[in-house]
Design a protein around this motif. Structure first.
Motif, PDB file in Angstrom:
ATOM      1  N   VAL A   2      47.188  21.321   2.676  1.00 23.25           N
ATOM      2  CA  VAL A   2      48.233  22.346   2.748  1.00 23.25           C
ATOM      3  C   VAL A   2      47.732  23.463   3.634  1.00 23.25           C
ATOM      4  O   VAL A   2      46.600  23.928   3.486  1.00 23.25           O
ATOM      5  N   SER A  25      52.790  24.563   4.570  1.00 22.37           N
ATOM      6  CA  SER A  25      53.174  23.334   5.251  1.00 22.37           C
ATOM      7  C   SER A  25      53.274  22.210   4.232  1.00 22.37           C
ATOM      8  O   SER A  25      52.798  22.329   3.100  1.00 22.37           O
ATOM      9  N   GLY A  26      53.896  21.102   4.638  1.00 24.31           N
ATOM     10  CA  GLY A  26      53.916  19.935   3.771  1.00 24.31           C
ATOM     11  C   GLY A  26      55.082  19.916   2.820  1.00 24.31           C
ATOM     12  O   GLY A  26      55.860  20.871   2.722  1.00 24.31           O
ATOM     13  N   ARG A  27      55.192  18.808   2.094  1.00 19.57           N
ATOM     14  CA  ARG A  27      56.337  18.584   1.217  1.00 19.57           C
ATOM     15  C   ARG A  27      55.969  18.624  -0.247  1.00 19.57           C
ATOM     16  O   ARG A  27      56.761  18.220  -1.094  1.00 19.57           O
ATOM     17  N   ASN A  77      59.480  26.593   0.865  1.00 18.51           N
ATOM     18  CA  ASN A  77      58.009  26.470   0.817  1.00 18.51           C
ATOM     19  C   ASN A  77      57.324  27.818   0.969  1.00 18.51           C
ATOM     20  O   ASN A  77      56.318  27.946   1.691  1.00 18.51           O
ATOM     21  N   THR A  78      57.850  28.821   0.313  1.00 19.20           N
ATOM     22  CA  THR A  78      57.368  30.177   0.510  1.00 19.20           C
ATOM     23  C   THR A  78      57.117  30.870  -0.822  1.00 19.20           C
ATOM     24  O   THR A  78      57.915  30.738  -1.756  1.00 19.20           O
TER      25      THR A  78
END
Length: 124
Positions: A2, A25-27, A77-78
């Motif tokens: 990440v 980043s990433g899922r 994603n924050t």
């Protein structure tokens, strides 16, 4: 893996507010407990706040309760840190971090991924 990128720091007068953001980043962002730390010059890194998966819980250091608010948006994603009533002693580099641990995570060694930091400077 990440990657975390903080933003939102800056120079602000005492009494002002800032909102720090940390984009991951990433899922798999939703799987992490997210935390905020800060480090002032000459001092050790200090835990500020943490938020559980899906925002299930939040936890704050006593020194920032009532002034700081942590939140997260798993779609973006924050993770955010709203800082109000800033004081000169809040001057520090602020870092976000991600942890796999279960439960309330406040120790820096329990966070696996770290951002590069964003500087907050509060003038009196």
């Amino acid at each position: 893996q990440v990657m975390l990128v903080e933003s939102g720091g800056g120079l602000v007068q005492a009494g002002g507010s800032l909102r720090l953001s940390c984009v991951a980043s990433g899922r798999t962002f939703s799987r992490y407990v997210m935390g905020w730390f800060r480090q002032a010059p000459g001092k050790e890194r200090e835990f500020i706040a943490a938020i559980g998966r899906s925002g299930a819980w939040t936890y704050y250091a006593d020194s920032v309760k009532g002034r700081f608010t942590i939140s997260r948006d798993d779609v973006k994603n924050t993770v955010y840190l709203q800082i109000n009533s800033l004081k000169p002693e809040d001057t520090a580099e602020y870092y976000c971090a991600a942890s796999y641990m279960v439960g309330i995570v406040i120790k820096s060694e329990e966070y696996r991924y770290w951002g590069q930091g964003t500087q907050v400077t509060v003038s009196s």
